[in-house]
Design a protein around this motif. Sequence first.
Motif, PDB file in Angstrom:
ATOM      1  N   ARG A  79       0.844  -1.197   0.000  1.00  0.00           N
ATOM      2  CA  ARG A  79       0.000   0.000   0.000  1.00  0.00           C
ATOM      3  C   ARG A  79       0.880   1.247   0.000  1.00  0.00           C
ATOM      4  O   ARG A  79       1.801   1.378   0.813  1.00  0.00           O
ATOM      5  N   ARG A  80       0.634   2.152  -0.926  1.00  0.00           N
ATOM      6  CA  ARG A  80       1.369   3.424  -0.954  1.00  0.00           C
ATOM      7  C   ARG A  80       0.558   4.481  -0.233  1.00  0.00           C
ATOM      8  O   ARG A  80      -0.667   4.452  -0.233  1.00  0.00           O
ATOM      9  N   ARG A  81       1.283   5.395   0.377  1.00  0.00           N
ATOM     10  CA  ARG A  81       0.566   6.417   1.114  1.00  0.00           C
ATOM     11  C   ARG A  81      -0.159   7.324   0.136  1.00  0.00           C
ATOM     12  O   ARG A  81       0.284   7.519  -1.003  1.00  0.00           O
ATOM     13  N   PRO A  82      -1.298   7.876   0.534  1.00  0.00           N
ATOM     14  CA  PRO A  82      -2.062   8.714  -0.392  1.00  0.00           C
ATOM     15  C   PRO A  82      -1.282   9.961  -0.783  1.00  0.00           C
ATOM     16  O   PRO A  82      -0.400  10.431  -0.063  1.00  0.00           O
ATOM     17  N   GLY A  83      -1.632  10.484  -1.925  1.00  0.00           N
ATOM     18  CA  GLY A  83      -0.984  11.695  -2.397  1.00  0.00           C
ATOM     19  C   GLY A  83      -0.631  11.590  -3.860  1.00  0.00           C
ATOM     20  O   GLY A  83      -0.931  10.593  -4.518  1.00  0.00           O
ATOM     21  N   PRO A  84       0.035  12.589  -4.396  1.00  0.00           N
ATOM     22  CA  PRO A  84       0.393  12.577  -5.823  1.00  0.00           C
ATOM     23  C   PRO A  84       1.480  11.547  -6.106  1.00  0.00           C
ATOM     24  O   PRO A  84       2.156  11.048  -5.205  1.00  0.00           O
ATOM     25  N   TRP A  85       1.624  11.214  -7.392  1.00  0.00           N
ATOM     26  CA  TRP A  85       2.732  10.351  -7.786  1.00  0.00           C
ATOM     27  C   TRP A  85       4.042  11.010  -7.382  1.00  0.00           C
ATOM     28  O   TRP A  85       4.232  12.221  -7.536  1.00  0.00           O
ATOM     29  N   ARG A  86       4.961  10.197  -6.894  1.00  0.00           N
ATOM     30  CA  ARG A  86       6.273  10.697  -6.480  1.00  0.00           C
ATOM     31  C   ARG A  86       7.290  10.250  -7.516  1.00  0.00           C
ATOM     32  O   ARG A  86       7.550   9.042  -7.646  1.00  0.00           O
ATOM     33  N   GLY A  96       0.370  17.135 -11.449  1.00  0.00           N
ATOM     34  CA  GLY A  96       0.183  16.878 -10.029  1.00  0.00           C
ATOM     35  C   GLY A  96       1.233  16.001  -9.388  1.00  0.00           C
ATOM     36  O   GLY A  96       1.156  15.713  -8.194  1.00  0.00           O
ATOM     37  N   ALA A  97       2.244  15.554 -10.152  1.00  0.00           N
ATOM     38  CA  ALA A  97       3.278  14.704  -9.582  1.00  0.00           C
ATOM     39  C   ALA A  97       4.176  15.498  -8.639  1.00  0.00           C
ATOM     40  O   ALA A  97       4.410  16.702  -8.835  1.00  0.00           O
ATOM     41  N   SER A  98       4.680  14.820  -7.637  1.00  0.00           N
ATOM     42  CA  SER A  98       5.658  15.404  -6.720  1.00  0.00           C
ATOM     43  C   SER A  98       7.040  14.961  -7.187  1.00  0.00           C
ATOM     44  O   SER A  98       7.336  13.762  -7.228  1.00  0.00           O
ATOM     45  N   VAL A  99       7.884  15.899  -7.561  1.00  0.00           N
ATOM     46  CA  VAL A  99       9.183  15.593  -8.163  1.00  0.00           C
ATOM     47  C   VAL A  99      10.300  15.899  -7.175  1.00  0.00           C
ATOM     48  O   VAL A  99      10.307  16.943  -6.528  1.00  0.00           O
ATOM     49  N   SER A 107      13.572   4.499  -2.918  1.00  0.00           N
ATOM     50  CA  SER A 107      12.737   3.922  -1.867  1.00  0.00           C
ATOM     51  C   SER A 107      11.426   4.659  -1.632  1.00  0.00           C
ATOM     52  O   SER A 107      10.402   4.033  -1.358  1.00  0.00           O
ATOM     53  N   ASP A 108      11.422   5.984  -1.707  1.00  0.00           N
ATOM     54  CA  ASP A 108      10.183   6.728  -1.455  1.00  0.00           C
ATOM     55  C   ASP A 108       9.620   7.339  -2.730  1.00  0.00           C
ATOM     56  O   ASP A 108       8.830   8.281  -2.677  1.00  0.00           O
ATOM     57  N   ALA A 109      10.024   6.788  -3.893  1.00  0.00           N
ATOM     58  CA  ALA A 109       9.528   7.291  -5.178  1.00  0.00           C
ATOM     59  C   ALA A 109       8.755   6.187  -5.890  1.00  0.00           C
ATOM     60  O   ALA A 109       9.046   5.000  -5.735  1.00  0.00           O
ATOM     61  N   ASP A 110       7.753   6.583  -6.664  1.00  0.00           N
ATOM     62  CA  ASP A 110       6.996   5.628  -7.468  1.00  0.00           C
ATOM     63  C   ASP A 110       7.709   5.305  -8.773  1.00  0.00           C
ATOM     64  O   ASP A 110       7.474   4.245  -9.362  1.00  0.00           O
ATOM     65  N   ALA A 111       8.550   6.211  -9.238  1.00  0.00           N
ATOM     66  CA  ALA A 111       9.215   5.999 -10.522  1.00  0.00           C
ATOM     67  C   ALA A 111      10.400   6.945 -10.657  1.00  0.00           C
ATOM     68  O   ALA A 111      10.473   7.984  -9.986  1.00  0.00           O
ATOM     69  N   LEU A 112      11.304   6.564 -11.525  1.00  0.00           N
ATOM     70  CA  LEU A 112      12.424   7.402 -11.946  1.00  0.00           C
ATOM     71  C   LEU A 112      12.179   7.809 -13.390  1.00  0.00           C
ATOM     72  O   LEU A 112      11.895   6.963 -14.238  1.00  0.00           O
ATOM     73  N   LEU A 113      12.269   9.099 -13.671  1.00  0.00           N
ATOM     74  CA  LEU A 113      12.089   9.604 -15.031  1.00  0.00           C
ATOM     75  C   LEU A 113      13.441   9.949 -15.626  1.00  0.00           C
ATOM     76  O   LEU A 113      14.210  10.724 -15.043  1.00  0.00           O
ATOM     77  N   LEU A 114      13.722   9.383 -16.811  1.00  0.00           N
ATOM     78  CA  LEU A 114      14.978   9.635 -17.506  1.00  0.00           C
ATOM     79  C   LEU A 114      14.719   9.818 -18.997  1.00  0.00           C
ATOM     80  O   LEU A 114      13.721   9.307 -19.523  1.00  0.00           O
ATOM     81  N   PRO A 115      15.624  10.508 -19.704  1.00  0.00           N
ATOM     82  CA  PRO A 115      15.577  10.380 -21.171  1.00  0.00           C
ATOM     83  C   PRO A 115      15.806   8.914 -21.514  1.00  0.00           C
ATOM     84  O   PRO A 115      16.569   8.217 -20.836  1.00  0.00           O
ATOM     85  N   THR A 116      15.155   8.411 -22.551  1.00  0.00           N
ATOM     86  CA  THR A 116      15.373   7.012 -22.911  1.00  0.00           C
ATOM     87  C   THR A 116      16.786   6.797 -23.429  1.00  0.00           C
ATOM     88  O   THR A 116      17.422   5.780 -23.149  1.00  0.00           O
ATOM     89  N   ALA A 117      17.284   7.756 -24.164  1.00  0.00           N
ATOM     90  CA  ALA A 117      18.645   7.678 -24.704  1.00  0.00           C
ATOM     91  C   ALA A 117      19.280   9.059 -24.602  1.00  0.00           C
ATOM     92  O   ALA A 117      18.581  10.069 -24.471  1.00  0.00           O
ATOM     93  N   PRO A 118      20.603   9.137 -24.684  1.00  0.00           N
ATOM     94  CA  PRO A 118      21.259  10.447 -24.631  1.00  0.00           C
ATOM     95  C   PRO A 118      21.324  11.163 -25.973  1.00  0.00           C
ATOM     96  O   PRO A 118      21.659  12.342 -26.026  1.00  0.00           O
ATOM     97  N   GLY A 119      21.004  10.465 -27.049  1.00  0.00           N
ATOM     98  CA  GLY A 119      21.068  11.093 -28.365  1.00  0.00           C
ATOM     99  C   GLY A 119      20.631  10.116 -29.441  1.00  0.00           C
ATOM    100  O   GLY A 119      20.409   8.930 -29.173  1.00  0.00           O
ATOM    101  N   HIS A 120      20.508  10.615 -30.675  1.00  0.00           N
ATOM    102  CA  HIS A 120      20.029   9.814 -31.794  1.00  0.00           C
ATOM    103  C   HIS A 120      21.018   9.941 -32.950  1.00  0.00           C
ATOM    104  O   HIS A 120      20.959  10.884 -33.735  1.00  0.00           O
ATOM    105  N   PRO A 145      10.340  -0.268  -9.411  1.00  0.00           N
ATOM    106  CA  PRO A 145      10.620  -1.615  -8.906  1.00  0.00           C
ATOM    107  C   PRO A 145       9.841  -2.682  -9.654  1.00  0.00           C
ATOM    108  O   PRO A 145       8.849  -2.406 -10.342  1.00  0.00           O
ATOM    109  N   ALA A 146      10.272  -3.915  -9.525  1.00  0.00           N
ATOM    110  CA  ALA A 146       9.574  -5.042 -10.143  1.00  0.00           C
ATOM    111  C   ALA A 146       8.113  -5.055  -9.732  1.00  0.00           C
ATOM    112  O   ALA A 146       7.764  -4.712  -8.600  1.00  0.00           O
TER     113      ALA A 146
END
Length: 581
Positions: A223-230, A261-264, A345-358, A409-410
Motif C-alpha cells: 500500500r502506498r501512502r495517499p498523495g500525488p505520484w512521487r 500533479g506529480a511530486s518531483v 525507496s520513497d519514489a513511485d518511478a524514476l524519469l529519464l531520457p530514454t537515450a542520450p542522443g540519436h 521496482p519489479a
Amino acid sequence: MSSTLSRVRAAYARVEAVGRPEIWIDLRPREETEAEARAIDERVAAGERLPLAGRLFAAKGNIDVRGLPTTAGCPAYAYEPAADAPVVARLRAAGALVLGTTNLDQFATGLVGTRSPYGAVRNAIDPSRISGGSSSGSAVAVALGIVDFALGTDTAGSGRIPAAFNGIVGLKPTRGLVPTAGVVPACASIDCVTVFARTLAEAEQALSHAAAGPEHALPPLPRRRPGPWRVAVPPIGQLGELDEGWVAAYEAAVARLTAAGASVRTLDLTPFTEAAAMLYEGAFVAERYTAVGPFVDKLISSGGEGLDPTVAGIITRARDIPAHRLFADQERLADLRARALAELSDADALLLPTAPGHPTLAEVAADPLGANARLGRFTNSTNLFDLAAVAVPAGEVNGLPFGVMLIGPAFTDERLAAIARSLEPRVRLAVLGAHLTGQPLNSQLLAQGAVLDGTTTTAPAYRFHALRTDPPKPGLVHVGGGGAAIETEVWTLPAEGLGRLLASLPRPMTLGTVELADGTTAAGFLCEPDALTDAEDITRYGGWRAFLAGAEDSAPSGVRGTARSAPTHPHAPLGDHPTDE
C-alpha cells in the motif's frame, strides 16, 4: 468485407507502399494470412470472444513463430520451430494475427539496428538515422503503421531505445511477467519480451494477453501512502552529454508531470550509470557467449559467412572472461542495486531520457562500439537491477521524436503506465452516439487510450437526428435558439488517437466543436447538412440511448453522475466499424 481480412490486405499494401524491405526477415505468404483472417472473422461471427480479433502484429526474429524460420538475425543459425513461442501463442489465441518476423541486431546484440546481414533498419521518420535496436524491425513496422503492435526483446534497452527513436511506446515488463520460452537468448538471466505500439493503451492491451495466466499475474503491491505520484529525477549534470535540445525536452517532460500533479524530487543517478557500464565492460557479457558462443566459433572456423563482425567480436571476446571476475562483478552489482533501490525507496518511478542522443547511420558506422555504448547509458541497468520500465514519446527535437522512460521496482508495471499517461498530450471528445459506453464503437475509443471523464449534456442549442445510414447513427446539428440539451459523454484521449479517429471518419460525419452544459467546449462528431434530408428529428428523446430504447423523454436534462474510469470492453481495432456517431 470482413474487418480482419480488410486489415490484412491493407497491411500488405502498406508494406509495398513504404518500401522498407529491411524491416522483415520473413513475411508470411499473403494467401496464408488471408485464410487465417477469414477464419478469425468466421469465429467472431459465430459468437466466439476474441478480444484481439483484427489486431495485426509482428514478432522479432529471435522469437519462434510456427511456420517461419527463427534466425536471430543470422541465416546460418536458422531453425524451424515446432510451435509458436508461448507469448506468440497467447496473442494468437486472443485473435491477433502475426504477419511475420522482423529484422534485428544479430543475436539481439546491439542498440543500433544496423548489425544485421538482412540490412540496416532505417529510422521511420528520418532514413538517414538509425532505428535503434536490437528490436529494430519490430519498432519500425509499428511506427510506419504496418502492424498494430509488435514483440521485441529487451536485455539492455532493445525494447525502449527503438521506441524512443521512432516515436512509439515500448513496454519492458518485469522480468518473468512474459515467458521467454521459445526466444533465442541474449543473456538468459535478464532477457525480457517487450511490446511496441503506437499508444500506451494498445501496448497495455497486448501485454495483458501476452502475460495471461495466473503464474504471470502481477502480485499485490504494498500500500502506498495517499498523495500525488512521487517521481525521482537526477540533477541535469548527472545526465552527461545529451544531443542538442534534449535537455530542454527532458525538462519539459518533468514540467508536464509536475503540472499533472506529480511530486518531483532529485536522486543520485550514479549507481544506475555505474551498473549500466558493467553490462558490456564487465563479466556479465560472458552470458552472451553461453547463449550462442559455440555456434559463433564454429561458424567463424568455416569462414564466418553471415556473421556481423561487430557482434562476432563481442561474443568471442566474452569467451575468455575469467570466472573470478564474474563473482567480483556480482558482488559489486549487489552493492549498486542496494544503493539504487535506496535512492528509489520513497519514489513511485524514476524519469529519464530514454537515450542520450540519436545518431545517424554514418556516425554508427564510423564508431560502432562507441556509439552503441553511449546509447545504453540510461537503459543498461534496468534488467540488472530487476526493474520494470516503460518508454513513451515526449515531443520532438529538431523534427525527430524525443522519448522518456519511467523506471520502477519489479511488478510496478501498471503504476508506471498510469504515471506515463500524464505525459500524453490529451484532448476532450464529446460522444453522443455509437461511441457511447456500451455502444458498438466504444471499443475504438478504448483502443486509442480514451478514458471516460464524465457524463453531462450539450448546451441547449442542438437538434438531434437519426440518420439514414447503415449502421444507424445520429447526427448532431447546432441551431442556437430552438435547440435542446442532448446526453453526452466526455472522454479524454491522446491527441494522436483523435487524429486516427478523424482520419477514418466517413461522410456524412464531420469533426467540430460541441458546446457543453457547463459552458466549456470539446471536440465532437457533427454531420453535414445534406445528411438531414429525410432524417427523423429525435431531439425529444434527449439522447441516443433513449431513442434506441424507444423511451420518449427518458433521458434527464441535467448533469448525470460522473464516472472517472472507463468500463472494460474488448478492444476492437480501428477500422472494424465506420468511425461515426
